[in-house]
Design an enzyme around this catalytic site. Structure first.
Site, PDB file in Angstrom:
ATOM      1  N   SER A  67       0.824  -1.210   0.000  1.00  0.00           N
ATOM      2  CA  SER A  67       0.000   0.000   0.000  1.00  0.00           C
ATOM      3  C   SER A  67       0.853   1.253   0.000  1.00  0.00           C
ATOM      4  O   SER A  67       1.960   1.267   0.542  1.00  0.00           O
ATOM      5  CB  SER A  67      -0.921   0.018   1.225  1.00  0.00           C
ATOM      6  OG  SER A  67      -1.679   1.216   1.207  1.00  0.00           O
ATOM      7  N   LYS A 119      -4.446  -6.932   3.312  1.00  0.00           N
ATOM      8  CA  LYS A 119      -4.488  -5.780   2.387  1.00  0.00           C
ATOM      9  C   LYS A 119      -5.912  -5.516   1.906  1.00  0.00           C
ATOM     10  O   LYS A 119      -6.332  -4.365   1.755  1.00  0.00           O
ATOM     11  CB  LYS A 119      -3.548  -6.016   1.190  1.00  0.00           C
ATOM     12  CG  LYS A 119      -3.612  -4.911   0.128  1.00  0.00           C
ATOM     13  CD  LYS A 119      -3.162  -3.582   0.682  1.00  0.00           C
ATOM     14  CE  LYS A 119      -3.194  -2.360  -0.178  1.00  0.00           C
ATOM     15  NZ  LYS A 119      -3.826  -2.248  -1.406  1.00  0.00           N
ATOM     16  N   HIS A 175      -7.595  -3.725   4.638  1.00  0.00           N
ATOM     17  CA  HIS A 175      -7.039  -2.361   4.611  1.00  0.00           C
ATOM     18  C   HIS A 175      -7.832  -1.514   3.608  1.00  0.00           C
ATOM     19  O   HIS A 175      -8.251  -0.394   3.896  1.00  0.00           O
ATOM     20  CB  HIS A 175      -5.553  -2.413   4.228  1.00  0.00           C
ATOM     21  CG  HIS A 175      -4.970  -1.101   3.777  1.00  0.00           C
ATOM     22  ND1 HIS A 175      -5.235  -0.548   2.551  1.00  0.00           N
ATOM     23  CD2 HIS A 175      -4.133  -0.242   4.401  1.00  0.00           C
ATOM     24  CE1 HIS A 175      -4.595   0.611   2.425  1.00  0.00           C
ATOM     25  NE2 HIS A 175      -3.914   0.809   3.545  1.00  0.00           N
ATOM     26  N   ASN A 176      -8.057  -2.077   2.427  1.00  0.00           N
ATOM     27  CA  ASN A 176      -8.779  -1.330   1.392  1.00  0.00           C
ATOM     28  C   ASN A 176     -10.239  -1.099   1.772  1.00  0.00           C
ATOM     29  O   ASN A 176     -10.797  -0.055   1.462  1.00  0.00           O
ATOM     30  CB  ASN A 176      -8.684  -2.049   0.038  1.00  0.00           C
ATOM     31  CG  ASN A 176      -7.338  -1.795  -0.624  1.00  0.00           C
ATOM     32  OD1 ASN A 176      -6.350  -1.541   0.056  1.00  0.00           O
ATOM     33  ND2 ASN A 176      -7.295  -1.871  -1.934  1.00  0.00           N
ATOM     34  N   GLU A 216     -10.154   1.719   3.996  1.00  0.00           N
ATOM     35  CA  GLU A 216      -9.880   2.887   3.123  1.00  0.00           C
ATOM     36  C   GLU A 216     -11.188   3.383   2.481  1.00  0.00           C
ATOM     37  O   GLU A 216     -11.483   4.584   2.497  1.00  0.00           O
ATOM     38  CB  GLU A 216      -8.871   2.436   2.055  1.00  0.00           C
ATOM     39  CG  GLU A 216      -8.566   3.398   0.935  1.00  0.00           C
ATOM     40  CD  GLU A 216      -7.648   2.738  -0.126  1.00  0.00           C
ATOM     41  OE1 GLU A 216      -6.569   2.236   0.252  1.00  0.00           O
ATOM     42  OE2 GLU A 216      -8.025   2.726  -1.317  1.00  0.00           O
TER      43      GLU A 216
HETATM   44  C1  6PG Z   1      -3.227   1.341  -1.611  1.00  0.00           C
HETATM   45  C2  6PG Z   1      -4.513   1.485  -2.383  1.00  0.00           C
HETATM   46  C3  6PG Z   1      -4.365   0.928  -3.743  1.00  0.00           C
HETATM   47  C4  6PG Z   1      -5.405   1.403  -4.725  1.00  0.00           C
HETATM   48  C5  6PG Z   1      -6.779   0.938  -4.396  1.00  0.00           C
HETATM   49  C6  6PG Z   1      -7.819   1.735  -5.149  1.00  0.00           C
HETATM   50  O1  6PG Z   1      -3.296   0.781  -0.544  1.00  0.00           O
HETATM   51  O2  6PG Z   1      -2.198   1.805  -2.091  1.00  0.00           O
HETATM   52  O3  6PG Z   1      -5.536   0.837  -1.712  1.00  0.00           O
HETATM   53  O4  6PG Z   1      -4.264  -0.449  -3.616  1.00  0.00           O
HETATM   54  O5  6PG Z   1      -5.366   2.785  -4.806  1.00  0.00           O
HETATM   55  O6  6PG Z   1      -6.879  -0.390  -4.768  1.00  0.00           O
HETATM   56  O7  6PG Z   1      -8.966   1.002  -5.135  1.00  0.00           O
HETATM   57  P1  6PG Z   1     -10.256   1.416  -5.881  1.00  0.00           P
HETATM   58  O8  6PG Z   1      -9.875   1.707  -7.317  1.00  0.00           O
HETATM   59  O9  6PG Z   1     -11.146   0.248  -5.757  1.00  0.00           O
HETATM   60  O10 6PG Z   1     -10.767   2.655  -5.210  1.00  0.00           O
END
Ligand code: 6PG
Length: 479
Positions: free
Chosen positions: A131, A185, A188-189, A192
């Site tokens: 990430s 991960k 984590h997303n 996010e």
């Molecule tokens: C990270 C982000 C990265 C990416 C996302 C975007 O941790 O660096 O999460 O993995 O920006 O996957 O996800 P979406 O396109 O689904 O918003």
């Protein structure tokens, strides 16, 4: 060239692959990257810092033959079939003991399948969640490796040196068995997604509801970023409000269409949580809001049809800024709480044995959800590594209790005012439900037993019971 020359290989020199490999080279490792596209390999070589050893090649054979053994090869290509294709192409070229790493946003069951496929062949396969986007990859990402311990030991020196550092500690550590790295991960997303949606809802309340300008919002978010909300996502949000459009004189944020994209990791988090029977309503709602956002045309038609007098109402109120700050803070805490509860369950039910303190430790720096709050969660897990839910921790309880009334207030006024604040609402509902000793689902159990003889448990006796509802003489019986 000496075929023992390079320490680390990368398959795929897209944005993430190139930056991560340059980061590897900056830390004294000799780095070799493969990409079919000669422009990308040339760009990679051109971007390297003086004094570093890098090489770009256009065949996998050239890359593999120039790596020291056991070979360390990371794949950073789009998740799914491209990863399988690369593995198949690598197989005739690598030897037993070599390490293949998937650093993409891979669905965790694919990682398990690949691990089981490669293990009998003597290849160490490890999934690593990475990430931090482009900047993180180049100067210090957060990394979540899981699975093969031999691979982790071999990779540790490289990963620890390229990772972001917090208090001198690298933001990389072992996440547990099997596909734990990609699972962590994924969650984590999910977190996010939730935090981003919460920020958007608070923006709506302040901007559309209370009339704050982009300049006001920049000031406010910058100020918030100096306090307990300090985090990467609040920081970039503050910056977004100052960005001017290069095509018009407007602020860029006002020119962006309100249709959100997604690559699927948030949806996976919700799907898997449902499968596991874990409640993560804030993440679910964040996915849902992206789905609703995509219905732009329908929303415009519905907006004309469903116009309501006095709505959306003005939300101007004394202390609104402060209540928004506290509401957002609480709902963000509750997003992490839900994600961590999901990891706790995965750790047991999916046999991943995830050291939860490691997850929050590596999220303290480098990743998209880094925030000062992570330090608090890290301490909580150090005190009680087995806790099923962070709302059972004293420090977190105190933080939530002192701010929850602002979340209640903001949700109530936004609901009455006609604003879609689902993530804030769901965070609040999660909190109210989790902290309510007796929920009304006794009635639901009665309904299930009434129409389907599904049985229920009693508050005063052990066992399962069924009642002949409405038939006094038949009564209840233990099943
Ligand atoms: C990270 C982000 C990265 C990416 C996302 C975007 O941790 O660096 O999460 O993995 O920006 O996957 O996800 P979406 O396109 O689904 O918003």
């Amino acid at each position: 060239m000496d075929n023992q020359l390079f320490d680390f290989g990368m398959v795929g020199l897209g944005v993430m692959g190139r930056n991560l490999l340059l980061n590897v080279a900056d830390h004294g490792f000799k780095a070799i990257g493969f990409d079919k596209d000669p422009v990308k390999t040339a760009d990679f070589e051109k971007s390297a810092n003086p004094g570093t050893t890098v090489k770009g090649v256009n065949t996998l054979q050239e890359m593999v033959s120039q790596l020291s053994t056991p070979r360390r090869i990371m794949i950073l290509v789009p998740a799914g079939k491209p990863v399988d294709d690369v593995i198949e192409s690598l197989l005739p070229l690598v030897n037993e003991g070599d390490i293949i790493i998937d650093g993409g946003n891979t669905f965790y069951t694919d990682t398990l399948r690949r691990y089981q496929y490669l293990q009998p062949k003597g290849i160490h396969f490890i999934g690593i969640g990475v990430s931090g986007g482009e900047e993180g990859a180049r100067f210090g990402p957060s990394m979540m490796p899981g699975g093969d311990l031999v691979a982790w030991e071999h990779l540790k020196p490289v990963l620890q040196s390229i990772a972001a550092k917090v208090n001198g500690e690298p933001c990389v550590d072992y996440m547990g068995k099997g596909a734990a790295g990609h699972f962590v991960k994924m969650v984590h997303n999910g977190i996010e997604y939730s935090i981003m949606q919460l920020i958007c809802e608070v923006y709506d309340i302040l901007h559309r509801g209370a009339g704050l300008t982009n300049e006001d919002l920049h000031q406010l978010f910058s100020q918030w970023n100096e306090g307990e909300l300090k985090s990467y996502l609040i920081e970039i949000t503050a910056d977004i409000f100052t960005q001017k459009d290069d095509k018009t004189a407007a602020h860029l944020v006002d020119m962006i269409l309100d249709k959100a994209g997604s690559k699927g990791t948030g949806k996976w988090t919700s799907q898997i949580a449902m499968d596991m029977g874990v409640a993560i309503p804030s993440i679910d709602m964040a996915v849902t809001m992206r789905n609703i956002s995509s219905l732009k045309k329908e929303r415009l038609a519905a907006a004309a049809l469903h116009q309501r007098d006095g709505q959306p109402a003005s939300l101007k109120a004394a202390n609104l800024d402060d209540d928004c700050r506290k509401a957002l803070y609480t709902a963000i805490i509750l997003s992490y709480v839900q994600g961590m509860a999901m990891l706790h369950t995965a750790s047991k039910d999916l046999g991943m044995e995830i050291p939860l303190h490691n997850a929050v430790k590596v999220w303290r720096g480098g990743c998209i959800i880094r925030s000062t709050l992570l330090e608090t969660f890290y301490s909580a897990y150090q005190k009680n590594p087995g806790t099923p839910n962070l709302l059972l921790d004293d420090t977190i309880t105190a933080l939530v209790r002192s701010n929850i009334n602002s979340l209640r207030k903001i949700v109530a006024s936004a609901a009455i005012g006609g604003y879609p604040v689902g993530a804030l609402m769901n965070a609040l509902t999660y909190y109210e439900a989790y902290t309510t000793g007796r929920l009304p689902l006794n009635l639901l159990q009665a309904q299930r037993d009434f129409f389907g003889a599904h049985t229920y448990e009693r508050i005063d006796q052990e066992g399962k019971f069924h009642t002949q509802w409405g038939k006094e003489e038949a009564g209840s019986s233990k099943q």
